[in-house]
Design a protein around this motif. Structure first.
Motif, mmCIF file in Angstrom:
data_model
loop_
_atom_site.group_PDB
_atom_site.id
_atom_site.type_symbol
_atom_site.label_atom_id
_atom_site.label_comp_id
_atom_site.label_asym_id
_atom_site.label_seq_id
_atom_site.Cartn_x
_atom_site.Cartn_y
_atom_site.Cartn_z
ATOM 1 N N PRO A 90 9.670 -1.264 -6.812
ATOM 2 C CA PRO A 90 9.052 -2.516 -6.630
ATOM 3 C C PRO A 90 8.284 -2.535 -5.198
ATOM 4 O O PRO A 90 8.923 -1.959 -4.342
ATOM 5 N N HIS A 91 7.292 -3.263 -5.055
ATOM 6 C CA HIS A 91 6.696 -3.283 -3.577
ATOM 7 C C HIS A 91 7.699 -4.108 -2.535
ATOM 8 O O HIS A 91 8.388 -5.014 -3.004
ATOM 9 N N SER A 98 4.996 -3.547 -8.990
ATOM 10 C CA SER A 98 5.384 -2.206 -9.196
ATOM 11 C C SER A 98 4.469 -1.588 -8.182
ATOM 12 O O SER A 98 3.084 -1.627 -8.149
ATOM 13 N N CYS A 99 4.927 -0.543 -7.463
ATOM 14 C CA CYS A 99 4.038 0.625 -6.801
ATOM 15 C C CYS A 99 4.287 1.782 -7.667
ATOM 16 O O CYS A 99 5.259 2.322 -7.956
ATOM 17 N N ASN A 100 3.090 2.787 -7.247
ATOM 18 C CA ASN A 100 3.339 4.087 -7.975
ATOM 19 C C ASN A 100 3.030 4.917 -6.581
ATOM 20 O O ASN A 100 1.845 5.068 -5.951
ATOM 21 N N ARG A 101 4.127 5.653 -6.277
ATOM 22 C CA ARG A 101 3.677 6.778 -5.191
ATOM 23 C C ARG A 101 3.879 8.089 -5.861
ATOM 24 O O ARG A 101 4.845 8.612 -6.366
ATOM 25 N N ASP A 123 -2.067 0.276 -8.404
ATOM 26 C CA ASP A 123 -2.722 0.300 -9.560
ATOM 27 C C ASP A 123 -1.919 1.067 -10.557
ATOM 28 O O ASP A 123 -1.890 2.157 -10.782
ATOM 29 N N THR A 124 -0.983 0.305 -11.261
ATOM 30 C CA THR A 124 -0.004 0.980 -12.083
ATOM 31 C C THR A 124 0.220 -0.038 -13.228
ATOM 32 O O THR A 124 0.514 -1.252 -13.171
#
Length: 288
Positions: A90-91, A98-101, A123-124
């Protein structure tokens, strides 16, 4: 020729993946660094952790990527490897987003250097839910870009308590049949459905991996001004960017500290992105 390219030109580079990441990584590395990218046969990256959580990740994100690279070199006998590792969470400021790292790591055992690049993307399609009907499953699928993006179905969100995990679902009939099987075998008539975040089943994630690979390439091509070692990179930042209105120092970044991992030469570079003043909204004096 860029000095960094001479370190890697025509060298075999093992791309440690089993999820088709070479589709977006190999050509970039071969074209811009001129290395020879090879994907090892039968290299099981699931041993370092799975997105469906039945195998916990080995270490943190960086450690897992490093373990994969080391293992790939061990089984192939080569000296240069690149691998990637993704995380979804989660941001920190917007918990429902949601975040994608993504992290891409280069390991060169000949020259004893390691270069790491990361990208954080909003962008996920990373998502999951509990369902009780096929209609609910189809509704969820539509929201997350199915069938271009694959799905996972299991009886419970906890994989250790699920009798079977169905992965890589990419067509409607398969989804319907899988949901029916899972619901019928569930005492509570419930199932858990989530996006399949493996790269080969998630084109949105693939784009972020490609972008991270480009970031890695830029880092590789950035050499130390003192000894020419690739990967001259940021190791620290310093706040104090002055307010545009009152010139009072703010908490925004004023300088970045670059350091060579070999000779430890450092350079302080002011005003990243050519930003010399901070908006007064970030000033504790103008906007207390």
């Amino acid at each position: 020729m860029n000095k960094a390219k001479s370190w890697f030109k025509n060298r075999v580079c093992i791309l440690a993946t089993m999820h088709k990441k070479e589709k977006v990584m190999a050509s970039l590395l071969e074209d811009k660094i001129q290395m020879k990218v090879i994907v090892p046969d039968n290299f099981n990256t699931d041993q370092f952790g799975t997105f469906t959580r039945e195998i916990k990740r080995l270490g943190n994100q960086t450690e897992a990527a490093r373990f994969k690279a080391q293992k790939a070199l061990e089984i192939t006998g080569e000296t240069l490897a690149i691998t990637s590792e993704g995380s979804f969470f989660p941001h920190p400021s917007i918990p429902f987003v949601s975040c994608n790292r993504e992290l891409v790591l280069l390991l060169d055992t000949v020259n004893e250097i390691e270069i790491i690049a990361t990208e954080l993307s909003f962008d996920t399609n990373h998502s999951h839910t509990s369902i009780q009907t096929v209609e609910e499953a189809l509704s969820f699928a539509k929201k997350v870009g199915f069938p271009d993006h694959g799905l996972v179905v299991m009886s419970r969100a906890d994989p250790e308590k699920s009798e079977k995990i169905f992965k890589g679902i990419t067509n409607k009939k398969e989804l319907i049949d899988t949901v029916k099987i899972t619901l019928n075998s569930s005492p509570e008539n419930k199932a858990h459905i989530e996006t399949d975040m493996r790269a080969m089943y998630n084109p949105t994630r693939m784009k972020v991996i490609a972008k991270t690979t480009e970031t890695l390439i830029n880092k590789i091509l950035t050499t130390c001004p003192n000894c020419d070692v690739p990967g001259f990179d940021i190791v620290d930042t310093k706040p104090g960017l002055p307010c545009q209105m009152c010139h009072f120092p703010t908490t925004l970044i004023k300088s970045e500290v670059y350091q060579c991992q070999k000779c430890h030469h450092q350079e302080i570079r002011d005003y990243p992105n050519d930003l010399k003043y901070a908006d007064p909204m970030y000033c504790n004096y103008c906007n207390p």
